[in-house]
Design a protein around this motif. Structure first.
Motif, mmCIF file in Angstrom:
data_model
loop_
_atom_site.group_PDB
_atom_site.id
_atom_site.type_symbol
_atom_site.label_atom_id
_atom_site.label_comp_id
_atom_site.label_asym_id
_atom_site.label_seq_id
_atom_site.Cartn_x
_atom_site.Cartn_y
_atom_site.Cartn_z
ATOM 1 N N UNK A 155 -1.720 5.709 -13.577
ATOM 2 C CA UNK A 155 -1.444 5.367 -12.180
ATOM 3 C C UNK A 155 -1.998 3.979 -11.901
ATOM 4 N N UNK A 156 -1.217 3.181 -11.175
ATOM 5 C CA UNK A 156 -1.683 1.833 -10.867
ATOM 6 C C UNK A 156 -2.860 1.891 -9.915
ATOM 7 N N UNK A 157 -3.703 0.908 -10.042
ATOM 8 C CA UNK A 157 -4.910 0.835 -9.224
ATOM 9 C C UNK A 157 -4.552 0.709 -7.744
ATOM 10 N N UNK A 158 -3.485 0.004 -7.450
ATOM 11 C CA UNK A 158 -3.061 -0.174 -6.055
ATOM 12 C C UNK A 158 -2.675 1.133 -5.396
ATOM 13 N N UNK A 159 -1.968 1.994 -6.111
ATOM 14 C CA UNK A 159 -1.576 3.291 -5.560
ATOM 15 C C UNK A 159 -2.796 4.144 -5.271
ATOM 16 N N UNK A 160 -3.738 4.125 -6.179
ATOM 17 C CA UNK A 160 -4.965 4.902 -5.992
ATOM 18 C C UNK A 160 -5.763 4.397 -4.793
ATOM 19 N N UNK A 161 -5.836 3.097 -4.630
ATOM 20 C CA UNK A 161 -6.565 2.531 -3.491
ATOM 21 C C UNK A 161 -5.873 2.869 -2.185
ATOM 22 N N UNK A 162 -4.536 2.892 -2.172
ATOM 23 C CA UNK A 162 -3.809 3.272 -0.952
ATOM 24 C C UNK A 162 -4.146 4.705 -0.533
ATOM 25 N N UNK A 163 -4.199 5.608 -1.502
ATOM 26 C CA UNK A 163 -4.520 7.004 -1.197
ATOM 27 C C UNK A 163 -5.955 7.117 -0.683
ATOM 28 N N UNK A 164 -6.887 6.443 -1.336
ATOM 29 C CA UNK A 164 -8.276 6.481 -0.880
ATOM 30 C C UNK A 164 -8.430 5.846 0.495
ATOM 31 N N UNK A 165 -7.631 4.823 0.780
ATOM 32 C CA UNK A 165 -7.677 4.173 2.091
ATOM 33 C C UNK A 165 -7.165 5.105 3.187
ATOM 34 N N UNK A 166 -6.162 5.933 2.881
ATOM 35 C CA UNK A 166 -5.668 6.901 3.872
ATOM 36 C C UNK A 166 -6.776 7.886 4.240
ATOM 37 N N UNK A 167 -7.568 8.279 3.264
ATOM 38 C CA UNK A 167 -8.701 9.159 3.557
ATOM 39 C C UNK A 167 -9.752 8.465 4.398
ATOM 40 N N UNK A 168 -9.997 7.189 4.117
ATOM 41 C CA UNK A 168 -10.986 6.431 4.884
ATOM 42 C C UNK A 168 -10.529 6.234 6.326
ATOM 43 N N UNK A 169 -9.227 6.090 6.541
ATOM 44 C CA UNK A 169 -8.700 5.955 7.902
ATOM 45 C C UNK A 169 -8.964 7.215 8.721
ATOM 46 N N UNK A 220 3.488 8.665 4.099
ATOM 47 C CA UNK A 220 3.468 9.040 5.518
ATOM 48 C C UNK A 220 3.109 10.511 5.676
ATOM 49 N N UNK A 221 3.693 11.356 4.831
ATOM 50 C CA UNK A 221 3.381 12.787 4.895
ATOM 51 C C UNK A 221 1.933 13.036 4.486
ATOM 52 N N UNK A 222 1.432 12.250 3.524
ATOM 53 C CA UNK A 222 0.033 12.397 3.115
ATOM 54 C C UNK A 222 -0.902 11.995 4.247
ATOM 55 N N UNK A 223 -0.534 10.971 4.991
ATOM 56 C CA UNK A 223 -1.348 10.554 6.141
ATOM 57 C C UNK A 223 -1.421 11.667 7.177
#
Length: 147
Positions: free
Chosen positions: A111-125, A83-86
């Motif tokens: 690092x799990x692939x899912x965690x990395x995708x979540x972070x990249x998705x926050x940037x895409x949002x 949330x803070x990263x968002x």
């Protein structure tokens, strides 16, 4: 006068030719199945040979424990949750910067692939350009725990 046939027709069906066809099909599928590769292959991800001349002003780090750190403008990295990263990425998106600005994501190989995708998705949002770094960050820009 009624004529009788000398031959009587048998109602049985010969399966001999059918079994030959079945065995030929079985042999065909056994031979062609050796050409199929297994689905569980080891995947070696590509290495990047091209490097950008721009240095990222914003960096996001994910360590092997899954902790996320973020920094902007060469300041000390700060630990934060999703949330803070968002919120942090939203502030970065609202700042007027050049079109060539991007955010570098440094992730530990564990690092799990899912965690990395979540972070990249926050940037895409937030409509941010995010780049997955393949080389380690400079020691001065890393979180204090990694130095």
């Amino acid at each position: 006068m009624a004529l009788k046939r000398q031959n009587t027709m048998m109602a049985a069906f010969s399966m001999a030719s059918m079994t030959d066809v079945i065995f030929l099909l079985l042999i065909f599928f056994m031979v062609t199945s050796t050409f199929v590769f297994p689905t569980a292959l080891e995947v070696n991800l590509p290495q990047s040979s091209k490097q950008t001349a721009l240095k990222p002003s914003t960096r996001v780090y994910i360590d092997k424990a899954g902790m996320i750190y973020a920094t902007a403008d060469e300041s000390e990295p700060v630990a934060m949750d999703m949330a803070a990263l968002l919120d942090f990425l939203g502030r970065q998106a609202s700042q007027p910067e050049g079109a060539d600005e991007y955010i570098a994501v440094y992730a530990d190989e564990e690092v799990t692939y899912g965690t990395l995708v979540k972070v990249l998705d926050l940037g895409a949002q937030n409509n941010l350009k995010m780049v997955l770094a393949t080389k380690p960050a400079p020691a001065s820009a890393r979180p204090a725990e990694d130095r």
